[in-house]
Design an enzyme around this catalytic site. Structure first.
Site, PDB file in Angstrom:
ATOM      1  N   CYS A   1       0.440  -1.483  -0.264  1.00  0.00           N
ATOM      2  CA  CYS A   1       0.470  -0.147  -0.258  1.00  0.00           C
ATOM      3  C   CYS A   1       0.850   1.721   0.207  1.00  0.00           C
ATOM      4  CB  CYS A   1      -1.380  -0.206   1.218  1.00  0.00           C
ATOM      5  SG  CYS A   1      -1.894  -1.456   1.652  1.00  0.00           S
TER       6      CYS A   1
ATOM      7  N   HIS B   1      -3.904   6.967  -0.650  1.00  0.00           N
ATOM      8  CA  HIS B   1      -4.524   5.791  -0.499  1.00  0.00           C
ATOM      9  C   HIS B   1      -5.227   5.452  -0.685  1.00  0.00           C
ATOM     10  CE1 HIS B   1      -3.901   1.344  -0.408  1.00  0.00           C
ATOM     11  NE2 HIS B   1      -4.481   1.473   0.739  1.00  0.00           N
TER      12      HIS B   1
ATOM     13  N   ASN C   1      -9.814  -1.350  -3.402  1.00  0.00           N
ATOM     14  CA  ASN C   1      -8.630  -0.645  -3.375  1.00  0.00           C
ATOM     15  C   ASN C   1      -7.230  -1.712  -4.228  1.00  0.00           C
ATOM     16  OD1 ASN C   1      -6.284  -0.380  -1.937  1.00  0.00           O
ATOM     17  ND2 ASN C   1      -7.089  -1.319   0.178  1.00  0.00           N
TER      18      ASN C   1
END
Length: 275
Positions: free
Chosen positions: A27, A173, A203
């Site tokens: 991430c 993010h 995501n």
């Protein structure tokens, strides 16, 4: 093995006088990668770098896992950087908390657990997964995100002598909408300054930041420079913040494709003969 960077080097037909290496993170990979290549350029004769970030998280997601089945997506991003004489810089802060490494984890599939069973288990949260699937402890991740991330962003503002008003866009993010709203609240940021694209792309982990920038500005051909504050956070636990000025005309729109580099998939000896 070899590094994915070497496979991409061949696929792109790059020159042999080219350094290629992987940064395996997740991430926060875009922010970490940007800091690494900028440091490389600043301290060597390297004048151009191509930073590629990509994930295919759906391969590691169990469709029976209600906690993540509708969350993760696949994607990639490419960022070309060139050293110039202009008085501009990319600044950043990077952080790690290895004590939270189990918060987001795929227990098997690598050398740490090479011969793990492929059996499906019902985990304590009631979801079905194998050891090869991504497991996320949502409460731990949420607590980390809404405490460590705002604190580090404020540390970055203090370090750089900036405030939220100095930035045209906060490209963060794409964890989930609730976390984004909480970060806006804690940082006292107008939601319009923090664009989202997870409603269409999910995501995607590492490429989330370049994807949200391209989604928001990729079709805008106006010649104008914007100041971006970028923040990645998650698996590791690792997180980071960086800022950069980007001309909108240099931001390209998102391309959706099912193309696969077939040569890179080797399942039997005859696959070595493919060219």
């Amino acid at each position: 093995r070899p590094a994915t960077a070497c496979v991409l080097h061949k696929r792109l037909g790059l020159d042999k006088d080219c350094v290629s290496f992987d940064i395996s993170l997740g991430c926060s990979a875009f922010v970490y990668g940007l800091n690494v290549v900028c440091s490389l350029m600043a301290n060597s004769d390297v004048n151009k770098t191509l930073l590629l970030v990509g994930e295919s998280l759906t391969k590691m997601t169990n469709p029976k896992d209600k906690s993540v089945a509708m969350l993760f997506g696949d994607g990639g991003g490419a960022i070309l950087l060139e050293k110039t004489e202009e008085n501009s810089s990319i600044k950043g802060i990077l952080k790690t908390d290895g004590s939270g490494y189990k918060s987001i984890i795929a227990p098997a599939g690598g050398f740490r657990n090479l011969n793990a069973t492929t059996e499906s288990f019902t985990w304590p949260d009631g979801n079905v997964r194998t050891l090869y699937n991504t497991i996320m402890q949502g409460e731990d991740v949420f607590a980390f995100t809404i405490s460590a991330v705002p604190r580090t962003i404020k540390e970055f503002w203090a370090k750089t002598g900036t405030t939220v008003e100095d930035y045209d866009c906060l490209a963060f993010h794409q964890a989930n909408q609730f976390i984004s709203k909480m970060l806006c609240k804690k940082l006292k940021v107008e939601p319009t300054k923090m664009p989202l694209c997870l409603d269409r792309f999910g995501n995607p982990s590492a490429p989330a930041i370049p994807m949200v920038i391209c989604d928001a500005y990729g079709k805008d051909e106006e010649d104008k420079e914007l100041n971006f504050l970028m923040c990645g956070f998650g698996v590791g636990l690792s997180w980071g913040v960086c800022s950069a000025k980007v001309n909108v005309k240099d931001i390209l729109p998102i391309i959706e494709t099912d193309e696969v580099f077939e040569e890179g998939i080797i399942n039997c000896p005859k696959d070595f003969l493919k060219e």
